[in-house]
Design a protein around this motif. Structure first.
Motif, PDB file in Angstrom:
ATOM      1  N   GLU A   1       0.842  -1.197   0.000  1.00 56.28           N
ATOM      2  CA  GLU A   1       0.000   0.000   0.000  1.00 56.28           C
ATOM      3  C   GLU A   1       0.879   1.249   0.000  1.00 56.28           C
ATOM      4  O   GLU A   1       1.854   1.338   0.757  1.00 56.28           O
ATOM      5  N   SER A   2       0.559   2.198  -0.849  1.00 56.15           N
ATOM      6  CA  SER A   2       1.343   3.425  -0.919  1.00 56.15           C
ATOM      7  C   SER A   2       1.230   4.197   0.394  1.00 56.15           C
ATOM      8  O   SER A   2       0.134   4.384   0.930  1.00 56.15           O
ATOM      9  N   PHE A   3       2.354   4.621   0.916  1.00 53.94           N
ATOM     10  CA  PHE A   3       2.381   5.380   2.162  1.00 53.94           C
ATOM     11  C   PHE A   3       3.423   6.474   2.024  1.00 53.94           C
ATOM     12  O   PHE A   3       4.567   6.220   1.654  1.00 53.94           O
ATOM     13  N   ARG A   4       3.021   7.706   2.302  1.00 53.42           N
ATOM     14  CA  ARG A   4       3.942   8.834   2.269  1.00 53.42           C
ATOM     15  C   ARG A   4       4.203   9.317   3.695  1.00 53.42           C
ATOM     16  O   ARG A   4       3.370   9.162   4.571  1.00 53.42           O
ATOM     17  N   THR A   5       5.345   9.933   3.896  1.00 56.96           N
ATOM     18  CA  THR A   5       5.672  10.442   5.228  1.00 56.96           C
ATOM     19  C   THR A   5       4.632  11.436   5.722  1.00 56.96           C
ATOM     20  O   THR A   5       4.421  11.570   6.927  1.00 56.96           O
ATOM     21  N   LEU A   6       3.975  12.139   4.810  1.00 50.12           N
ATOM     22  CA  LEU A   6       2.908  13.051   5.208  1.00 50.12           C
ATOM     23  C   LEU A   6       1.780  12.329   5.950  1.00 50.12           C
ATOM     24  O   LEU A   6       0.987  12.963   6.650  1.00 50.12           O
ATOM     25  N   ASP A   7       1.686  11.013   5.791  1.00 48.35           N
ATOM     26  CA  ASP A   7       0.598  10.245   6.379  1.00 48.35           C
ATOM     27  C   ASP A   7       0.862   9.831   7.825  1.00 48.35           C
ATOM     28  O   ASP A   7      -0.020   9.255   8.467  1.00 48.35           O
ATOM     29  N   VAL A   8       2.070  10.109   8.356  1.00 45.75           N
ATOM     30  CA  VAL A   8       2.423   9.597   9.682  1.00 45.75           C
ATOM     31  C   VAL A   8       1.502  10.144  10.773  1.00 45.75           C
ATOM     32  O   VAL A   8       0.903   9.383  11.537  1.00 45.75           O
ATOM     33  N   THR A   9       1.391  11.462  10.887  1.00 44.77           N
ATOM     34  CA  THR A   9       0.580  12.022  11.978  1.00 44.77           C
ATOM     35  C   THR A   9      -0.892  11.640  11.869  1.00 44.77           C
ATOM     36  O   THR A   9      -1.493  11.221  12.872  1.00 44.77           O
ATOM     37  N   PRO A  10      -1.544  11.758  10.701  1.00 46.89           N
ATOM     38  CA  PRO A  10      -2.946  11.320  10.671  1.00 46.89           C
ATOM     39  C   PRO A  10      -3.125   9.849  11.003  1.00 46.89           C
ATOM     40  O   PRO A  10      -4.128   9.463  11.631  1.00 46.89           O
ATOM     41  N   THR A  11      -2.149   9.000  10.638  1.00 42.72           N
ATOM     42  CA  THR A  11      -2.242   7.578  10.972  1.00 42.72           C
ATOM     43  C   THR A  11      -2.085   7.362  12.472  1.00 42.72           C
ATOM     44  O   THR A  11      -2.791   6.541  13.079  1.00 42.72           O
ATOM     45  N   ILE A  12      -1.152   8.090  13.094  1.00 41.03           N
ATOM     46  CA  ILE A  12      -0.993   8.010  14.554  1.00 41.03           C
ATOM     47  C   ILE A  12      -2.288   8.416  15.253  1.00 41.03           C
ATOM     48  O   ILE A  12      -2.753   7.746  16.179  1.00 41.03           O
ATOM     49  N   LEU A  13      -2.868   9.516  14.809  1.00 46.23           N
ATOM     50  CA  LEU A  13      -4.076  10.014  15.465  1.00 46.23           C
ATOM     51  C   LEU A  13      -5.224   9.021  15.339  1.00 46.23           C
ATOM     52  O   LEU A  13      -5.989   8.809  16.291  1.00 46.23           O
ATOM     53  N   ARG A  14      -5.346   8.393  14.172  1.00 43.96           N
ATOM     54  CA  ARG A  14      -6.386   7.370  14.030  1.00 43.96           C
ATOM     55  C   ARG A  14      -6.114   6.210  14.974  1.00 43.96           C
ATOM     56  O   ARG A  14      -7.038   5.701  15.637  1.00 43.96           O
ATOM     57  N   ALA A  15      -4.857   5.787  15.063  1.00 45.22           N
ATOM     58  CA  ALA A  15      -4.510   4.652  15.924  1.00 45.22           C
ATOM     59  C   ALA A  15      -4.722   4.976  17.400  1.00 45.22           C
ATOM     60  O   ALA A  15      -4.899   4.067  18.216  1.00 45.22           O
ATOM     61  N   MET A  16      -4.704   6.257  17.759  1.00 41.70           N
ATOM     62  CA  MET A  16      -4.891   6.667  19.150  1.00 41.70           C
ATOM     63  C   MET A  16      -6.305   7.160  19.423  1.00 41.70           C
ATOM     64  O   MET A  16      -6.618   7.586  20.538  1.00 41.70           O
ATOM     65  N   GLY A  17      -7.173   7.110  18.403  1.00 40.27           N
ATOM     66  CA  GLY A  17      -8.552   7.514  18.588  1.00 40.27           C
ATOM     67  C   GLY A  17      -8.733   9.001  18.804  1.00 40.27           C
ATOM     68  O   GLY A  17      -9.682   9.432  19.465  1.00 40.27           O
ATOM     69  N   ILE A  18      -7.835   9.806  18.237  1.00 37.44           N
ATOM     70  CA  ILE A  18      -7.906  11.256  18.386  1.00 37.44           C
ATOM     71  C   ILE A  18      -8.365  11.855  17.063  1.00 37.44           C
ATOM     72  O   ILE A  18      -7.718  11.667  16.033  1.00 37.44           O
ATOM     73  N   PRO A  19      -9.477  12.563  17.037  1.00 38.38           N
ATOM     74  CA  PRO A  19      -9.994  13.086  15.767  1.00 38.38           C
ATOM     75  C   PRO A  19      -9.132  14.203  15.200  1.00 38.38           C
ATOM     76  O   PRO A  19      -8.572  15.015  15.929  1.00 38.38           O
ATOM     77  N   VAL A  20      -9.022  14.224  13.880  1.00 37.48           N
ATOM     78  CA  VAL A  20      -8.319  15.301  13.174  1.00 37.48           C
ATOM     79  C   VAL A  20      -9.310  16.429  12.942  1.00 37.48           C
ATOM     80  O   VAL A  20     -10.398  16.216  12.392  1.00 37.48           O
ATOM     81  N   THR A  21      -8.946  17.634  13.355  1.00 37.39           N
ATOM     82  CA  THR A  21      -9.877  18.766  13.282  1.00 37.39           C
ATOM     83  C   THR A  21      -9.453  19.826  12.280  1.00 37.39           C
ATOM     84  O   THR A  21     -10.156  20.821  12.101  1.00 37.39           O
ATOM     85  N   THR A  22      -8.293  19.628  11.635  1.00 39.93           N
ATOM     86  CA  THR A  22      -7.830  20.578  10.623  1.00 39.93           C
ATOM     87  C   THR A  22      -7.445  19.827   9.363  1.00 39.93           C
ATOM     88  O   THR A  22      -7.251  18.611   9.373  1.00 39.93           O
TER      89      THR A  22
END
Length: 584
Positions: A552-573
């Motif tokens: 699966e294609s993964f870019r470094t830009l995806d690290v923080t949104p992936t962490i937040l999903r894994a920690m159950g923290i919603p992205v608000t921006t």
């Protein structure tokens, strides 16, 4: 050189074997699809300039076990330019492409005059302070949250901690929201007086002279990292290390390392067991803070592989080395294997934290960029040429190299380019250029006519495969030169995508991409769009996760949104990256 026994390289590979890594029940397919329960904490462990193949090429058992037991994105790549530390650490913690985060490269055109040195004044971003990075994060009045801010909202009362050797690596990741930032101070030379004014005890055993030293510095540095020696309060404590330029371990006398030589134990363990430096220093400080602080996130950046790769040619540094010698430990294999030992320490402490505090910690294993060997090298080859190879400012203009604290532009250090680079200013219109495994130029007159002329000049530079000029929020391809089949395949898939991530007012006016195995800065380099400098390892692991390799294609830009999903923290921006699901 005389051999020394080095306590730094004692194995810690047993740590991973002790970790609990149970998989999900084979009969519970629905749970597997839903993914693991949210993680309570996250630790990003970044191996600076780590190439994915090093894990199997070298003895890195801790790295391999986590890679094989976690979700391993085998086709991960940065997905942006410039592929450099000072950019990557902010991309990772913000989820933004460089064009969206306020600065795009090692060079920064201050188009909004945020530092007060004049509109369009040029700055070297690696020399910015923590306050400067925080100022840029305001992004012309529109501040953006980073990982620390999200963790503060999702895990109230817990701290975000960053630790590493290099100031710009630590401080670009920390920004305004981080709670603790620990890095090495500037070099100090008082070796006569007692602690805390001087450090009389930081000589290197077997190396003449007492030299200079560094100590913990940064933001809210815990006092337990700056205490004196436990047995003699007149001496400097464990986290004070030797940093004498005379202790270069042969790197100042050999080619190609003399372009960017080492100094003392800033990046290497050394052979003073009471004051081990480099990645040992980072890991030991991180372990102490993990044990003592209430934290929800840590960013641990290990810098030794990067220094070794720059000096000796990255993946071309293949000659046999004895890692127990001071000279040997400066090479890529020794740096990588020692970094793995330090990773083992971190994993051991993470296990203790999980047992004591409950829940589980998500471990993110990655690098900030790859590297290429400068088989085709167009920089100067004299000693200490790295800075003037990378940075080029016409003498009459200079460049600010201390951010908002600079008194005047430096018109000397960066005004002596290689012969190849001089062509960029043939028409007298160059404001600044940065060259590594790509070439970028900022123009005095950046009208369309002048940018097209600059792109034509760029296309004629040695090693250039394609040149572009900026048209607002994107780059226009000006022309190409012959490429190999593999180069063309990668360029067609990613060239435009990567260049466009730099399309911002602070970014370059003209960009030149280069052939593989080509560089202008040092013999092991990065910065550009080649596959070898874009490919990075990307692994996510928590206890209970089932090992999974994915294309699966993964870019470094995806690290923080992936962490937040894994920690159950919603992205608000809005982020440029996207969240990936981590299955059991």
């Amino acid at each position: 050189m005389k051999k020394f026994r080095t306590v730094a390289l004692a194995t810690a590979s047993v740590v991973v074997a002790a970790l609990s890594v149970g998989g999900a029940s084979a009969s519970d397919a629905s749970a597997r699809d839903r993914g693991p329960a949210p993680a309570n904490r996250v630790v990003i462990v970044l191996f600076d300039q780590m190439l994915p193949q090093y894990a199997d090429q070298f003895h890195m058992p801790n790295y391999r076990k986590i890679r094989d037991r976690g979700t391993n994105y085998q086709q991960a790549y940065l997905g942006y330019m410039a592929s450099e530390t000072v950019i990557a650490h902010n991309v990772i913690t913000s989820g933004l492409a460089p064009k969206s985060m306020g600065y795009t490269d090692e060079a920064y055109r201050d188009s909004a005059n945020v530092f007060g040195k004049g509109v369009d004044a040029m700055h070297i971003t690696g020399d910015l302070s923590l306050a400067d990075f925080a100022t840029i994060e305001k992004n012309d009045g529109q501040p953006y949250p980073k990982l620390a801010d999200y963790l503060h909202s999702g895990r109230p009362g817990a701290k975000f901690i960053t630790v590493g050797e290099k100031s710009y690596a630590v401080e670009s990741a920390t920004g305004s929201g981080g709670d603790i930032a620990v890095r090495l101070s500037s070099r100090r030379s008082n070796v006569v007086d007692d602690y805390p004014t001087g450090c009389r005890n930081l000589s290197i055993p077997g190396v003449p002279g007492n030299g200079a030293w560094r100590s913990p510095a940064g933001k809210n540095v815990p006092t337990y990292l700056t205490t004196p020696d436990r047995t003699d309060p007149t001496l400097c404590g464990r986290y004070f290390i030797n940093s004498d330029k005379a202790n270069h371990y042969g790197t100042k006398d050999a080619f190609p390392s003399w372009l960017y030589p080492s100094e003392g134990n800033r990046f290497w363990p050394g052979n003073d067991p009471a004051h081990l430096g480099g990645d040992n220093w980072v890991a030991d400080a991180a372990v102490e803070m993990m044990a003592r602080e209430n934290w929800s996130g840590m960013f641990v950046t290990l810098g030794a592989i990067d220094k070794a790769g720059h000096m000796w040619g990255a993946q071309d540094d293949t000659s046999p080395q004895d890692c127990t010698t001071l000279a040997g430990m400066t090479h890529v294999r020794c740096a990588a294997e020692n970094a793995d030992v330090q990773f083992g320490k971190l994993l051991g402490q993470i296990k203790k934290v999980d047992a004591k505090r409950g829940g589980k910690t998500l471990v993110v294993l990655t690098a900030d960029h790859g590297a290429t060997f400068g088989e085709n090298f167009y920089g100067k080859t004299a000693a200490d040429s790295s800075d003037s190879n990378w940075y080029n400012a016409p003498a009459e203009l200079g460049v600010y190299d201390a951010g908002s604290g600079a008194g005047a532009p430096d018109k000397v250090t960066y005004s002596n380019p290689s012969e190849a680079v001089k062509a960029l200013n043939a028409d007298g219109n160059l404001q600044f250029s940065y060259q590594s495994s790509a070439i970028e130029s900022w123009l005095v007159d950046h009208s369309v006519t002048k940018k097209k002329a600059g792109a034509q000049t760029m296309l004629g530079m040695p090693g250039v495969t394609a040149s572009y000029w900026r048209d607002g929020d994107h780059f226009v391809l000006h022309g190409t030169n012959a490429m190999t089949k593999s180069e063309k395949s990668w360029w067609k898939r990613h060239g435009q995508e990567l260049v466009d991530t730099m399309a911002a007012p602070d970014g370059p006016d003209v960009v030149g991409l280069e052939h593989d195995r080509t560089s202008y800065g040092v013999y092991g380099d990065h910065g550009g769009a080649q596959e070898s400098v874009q490919r990075v390892p990307m692994v996510f692991w928590t206890p209970g996760m089932e090992g999974r390799k994915t294309s699966e294609s993964f870019r470094t830009l995806d690290v923080t949104p992936t962490i937040l999903r894994a920690m159950g923290i919603p992205v608000t921006t809005t982020m440029d990256g996207r969240a990936h699901s981590l299955r059991r």
